[in-house]
Design a protein around this motif. Sequence first.
Motif, mmCIF file in Angstrom:
data_model
loop_
_atom_site.group_PDB
_atom_site.id
_atom_site.type_symbol
_atom_site.label_atom_id
_atom_site.label_comp_id
_atom_site.label_asym_id
_atom_site.label_seq_id
_atom_site.Cartn_x
_atom_site.Cartn_y
_atom_site.Cartn_z
ATOM 1 N N THR A 15 4.682 -8.150 2.991
ATOM 2 C CA THR A 15 3.864 -9.208 3.088
ATOM 3 C C THR A 15 3.026 -10.493 3.349
ATOM 4 O O THR A 15 3.471 -10.939 4.864
ATOM 5 N N GLU A 16 1.862 -11.152 2.790
ATOM 6 C CA GLU A 16 1.289 -11.786 3.965
ATOM 7 C C GLU A 16 1.578 -13.145 4.358
ATOM 8 O O GLU A 16 1.734 -14.551 4.980
ATOM 9 N N HIS A 25 -4.235 -3.582 -0.471
ATOM 10 C CA HIS A 25 -4.493 -4.755 -1.164
ATOM 11 C C HIS A 25 -3.427 -4.023 -2.754
ATOM 12 O O HIS A 25 -3.299 -2.460 -3.047
ATOM 13 N N LYS A 26 -3.054 -4.793 -3.432
ATOM 14 C CA LYS A 26 -2.686 -4.486 -4.412
ATOM 15 C C LYS A 26 -2.989 -3.339 -5.310
ATOM 16 O O LYS A 26 -4.281 -3.456 -5.327
ATOM 17 N N SER A 34 1.957 -5.199 -3.939
ATOM 18 C CA SER A 34 1.475 -6.000 -3.219
ATOM 19 C C SER A 34 0.558 -5.883 -2.058
ATOM 20 O O SER A 34 0.686 -5.020 -1.148
ATOM 21 N N ASP A 35 -0.316 -7.326 -1.909
ATOM 22 C CA ASP A 35 -0.946 -6.607 -0.496
ATOM 23 C C ASP A 35 -0.178 -6.668 0.519
ATOM 24 O O ASP A 35 1.185 -8.046 0.778
#
Length: 375
Positions: free
Chosen positions: A277-278, A97-98, A251-252
């Motif tokens: 990233t997602e 997670h960020k 960032s996630d």
Amino acid sequence: MPSDTEQKNPKNGDEKQKDEGGDKQQEEPQKPRSKKPLIILGIAVVVAAIIGFFVWFAHRNQVSTDDAYTDGNVIAMAPKVSGYVVELRIDDNSFVHKGDLLLRIEPEDFRTTVSNATAQIALAKAQLKSAETALRIARVQYPAQFSSAKAQEQAAAATLAQAEAAYARQHQVDPRATTQESIDTATSQELSSNATLRSAKAQVAVAALIPEQIQQAMNAVAERLAQLQQAEAQLDQANLNLGYTEIRAPSDGFVTQRSAQLGSYLTAGQTMFFIVTEEVWVTANFKESQIGRMRPGDRVDLDIDAYSGFKLRGHVQSIQYGSGSRFSAFPAENATGNFVKIVQRVPVKIVIDEGLDRNRPLPLGLSVTPVVHFP
């Protein structure tokens, strides 16, 4: 009994029989050919044409390509300072997670730098305070010195006037009324007073540089202030470097291609791992002849080769302003040599709107077959 002629020519009988059979066959009527194969062939052609028409009609407002793949944001993680990894909190393909702490570089050297910068600030502050005190003294001292020099000049002028008067009296009286010693004393006093007056004037000239002397003291204060600011900047940089020893997630995303290990030495700028990233989209390279009717917002059906029967829906987000070859490392130089026309491909960004499932991850680079539907 057959005749001798018949016995000599036995073939004549066979020839007669063949002639009789041929006559019979010529007399029989010929049967007509069957038209059934032609009918079947015609029906097949008509059915194929109908099927082809419906296929064309169903696909007339859509284009597809197999030159497409999943794409996304990839963040290259590299340290800003060098050092050994003393703590590692991530693993391959782990989700972060960020703001999560990913790893820590040995901070002792950077803490020492912070302490040194703090000491330099204390020294710079002391020097600045001393310079400011000297400036306050200079604002009083130099005008006072000027006044004293002026007073000394006036005193020297008065002494010179008195010496000149004595000198005049000793040289104007009858030599019998004075002595040579008195004359020499008056002459010596006149010369000495004259020299004292010139010295006093020189002191006045030096003391008169009050603005310059005060400006010099002010420059010393400015120099010490700049040294203090420099020391503070060094302390800020030292604190930043100390903070850089903790690598946190920007960032996630998912950790991939990790090369950092516990105890390994990292240099500034060295890639440790990547964070994917997602957010995932599809980059489809359509032929230039396929984008004529394509517009942003067109609906797209997506087939993922990795998951049979798994379909996604999305829309055209944008069309790149340039073909893929235009931005390659060695773009084509069509103005030189023999030109051969080649169909160009234009990248199209397709955003996924629905169908994503966490149980079916979409790694970057998966093959996709997009079908764009025109309105």
